[in-house]
Enzyme design. Structure first.
Site, PDB file in Angstrom:
ATOM      1  N   CYS A 176       1.532  18.003   2.524  1.00  0.00           N
ATOM      2  CA  CYS A 176       2.886  18.588   2.532  1.00  0.00           C
ATOM      3  C   CYS A 176       3.292  18.065   3.810  1.00  0.00           C
ATOM      4  CB  CYS A 176       2.853  20.071   2.500  1.00  0.00           C
ATOM      5  SG  CYS A 176       2.624  20.772   0.687  1.00  0.00           S
TER       6      CYS A 176
ATOM      7  N   CYS B  57      -1.031  22.925   3.769  1.00  0.00           N
ATOM      8  CA  CYS B  57      -1.190  21.661   3.239  1.00  0.00           C
ATOM      9  C   CYS B  57      -0.945  20.556   3.862  1.00  0.00           C
ATOM     10  CB  CYS B  57      -0.335  21.908   1.741  1.00  0.00           C
ATOM     11  SG  CYS B  57      -0.552  20.225   0.832  1.00  0.00           S
TER      12      CYS B  57
ATOM     13  N   CYS C  47       0.277   3.730   3.203  1.00  0.00           N
ATOM     14  CA  CYS C  47       1.082   3.013   3.964  1.00  0.00           C
ATOM     15  C   CYS C  47       2.499   3.398   4.258  1.00  0.00           C
ATOM     16  CB  CYS C  47       0.980   1.461   4.266  1.00  0.00           C
ATOM     17  SG  CYS C  47      -0.856   0.829   4.367  1.00  0.00           S
TER      18      CYS C  47
ATOM     19  N   CYS D 233       0.764  -1.348   0.064  1.00  0.00           N
ATOM     20  CA  CYS D 233      -0.007  -0.044  -0.065  1.00  0.00           C
ATOM     21  C   CYS D 233       0.963   1.045  -0.169  1.00  0.00           C
ATOM     22  CB  CYS D 233      -1.059  -0.118   1.336  1.00  0.00           C
ATOM     23  SG  CYS D 233      -1.720   1.477   1.526  1.00  0.00           S
TER      24      CYS D 233
END
Length: 229
Positions: free
Chosen positions: A133, A130, A13, A10
């Site tokens: 970010c 953000c 993940c 994933c």
């Protein structure tokens, strides 16, 4: 106990991994009172099914004596995760500050550093507000540390909203946007970074572009270590 249900394949993940590791460090001083754990969903499918987990990563907090976890549904940033654990346990997480090897650029020093023909420079254009970010930050810090011994490689960032001229010059349409500026080339046409936002992907990209042999964690790969021996 806080548990992350994850899958090795994933991408989300993989992005969460450095944040989750920093989360564990934040509770190292009270580790006997709260456990920060992970479960590989591919290996322990019956456990995952019993907990009703259907997507990855899923994070749940299990209070003493309870088999039903409180699911975490906010942004996967270190600050929000610490807040979640603190509010539900009464503990106080301590986010550890680490030495940063990321170079902060703005309109006053961008051309001097990025325009130096001897430097390979990776630049992240980010916004302080953000969420993506914030998720990228711990990984980006790791990349900077991994390559800080390479004298001609600079890992840098630009606060986009605070530097409109640079935003316009490089047509920044969203955050984070990451560009790679090759040494000995003009800085008007950087290479967009479009690979995964995990440490391995960044390291692989930089090694290919710069001819280096770093591995996640900052060490050298077998090709170099075997030659040294």
């Amino acid at each position: 106990m806080l548990v992350e249900f994850y899958a090795p394949w994933c991408s989300h993940c993989k992005e969460l991994k450095p944040i989750y590791e920093s989360l564990a460090d934040s509770y190292d001083h009270v580790k006997e009172k709260v456990y920060i754990a992970r479960i590989d969903a591919d290996k322990y499918k019956p456990v995952v099914k019993a907990q009703g987990v259907k997507s990855y990563p899923t994070i749940k907090l299990y209070m003493p004596g309870s088999k039903t976890g409180i699911e975490y549904n906010k942004e996967r940033t270190l600050e929000e995760l610490v807040k979640f654990v603190d509010e539900n346990t009464g503990l106080i997480g301590k986010i550890k500050t680490v030495e940063s090897f990321v170079v902060d650029l703005d309109e006053s020093n961008f051309d001097r550093i990025v325009g130096d023909p001897s430097n390979h420079v990776m630049v992240e254009f980010y916004a302080p507000w953000c969420g993506h970010c914030k998720k990228l930050k711990p990984t980006y810090e790791k990349i900077a540390k991994d390559f800080h011994k390479e004298k001609n490689i600079i890992i840098a960032r630009v606060d986009g909203p605070a530097n409109d001229e640079l935003n316009t010059r490089y047509r920044i349409g969203g955050f984070p946007t990451v560009y790679f500026f090759e040494a000995n080339k003009r800085n008007e046409n950087p290479i967009p970074y479009t690979e995964g936002r995990d440490e391995i992907s960044f390291v692989r990209f930089l090694n290919e572009k710069c001819g280096t042999h770093r591995v996640p964690g900052g060490g050298l790969d077998n090709k170099v270590t075997n030659n040294i021996k």
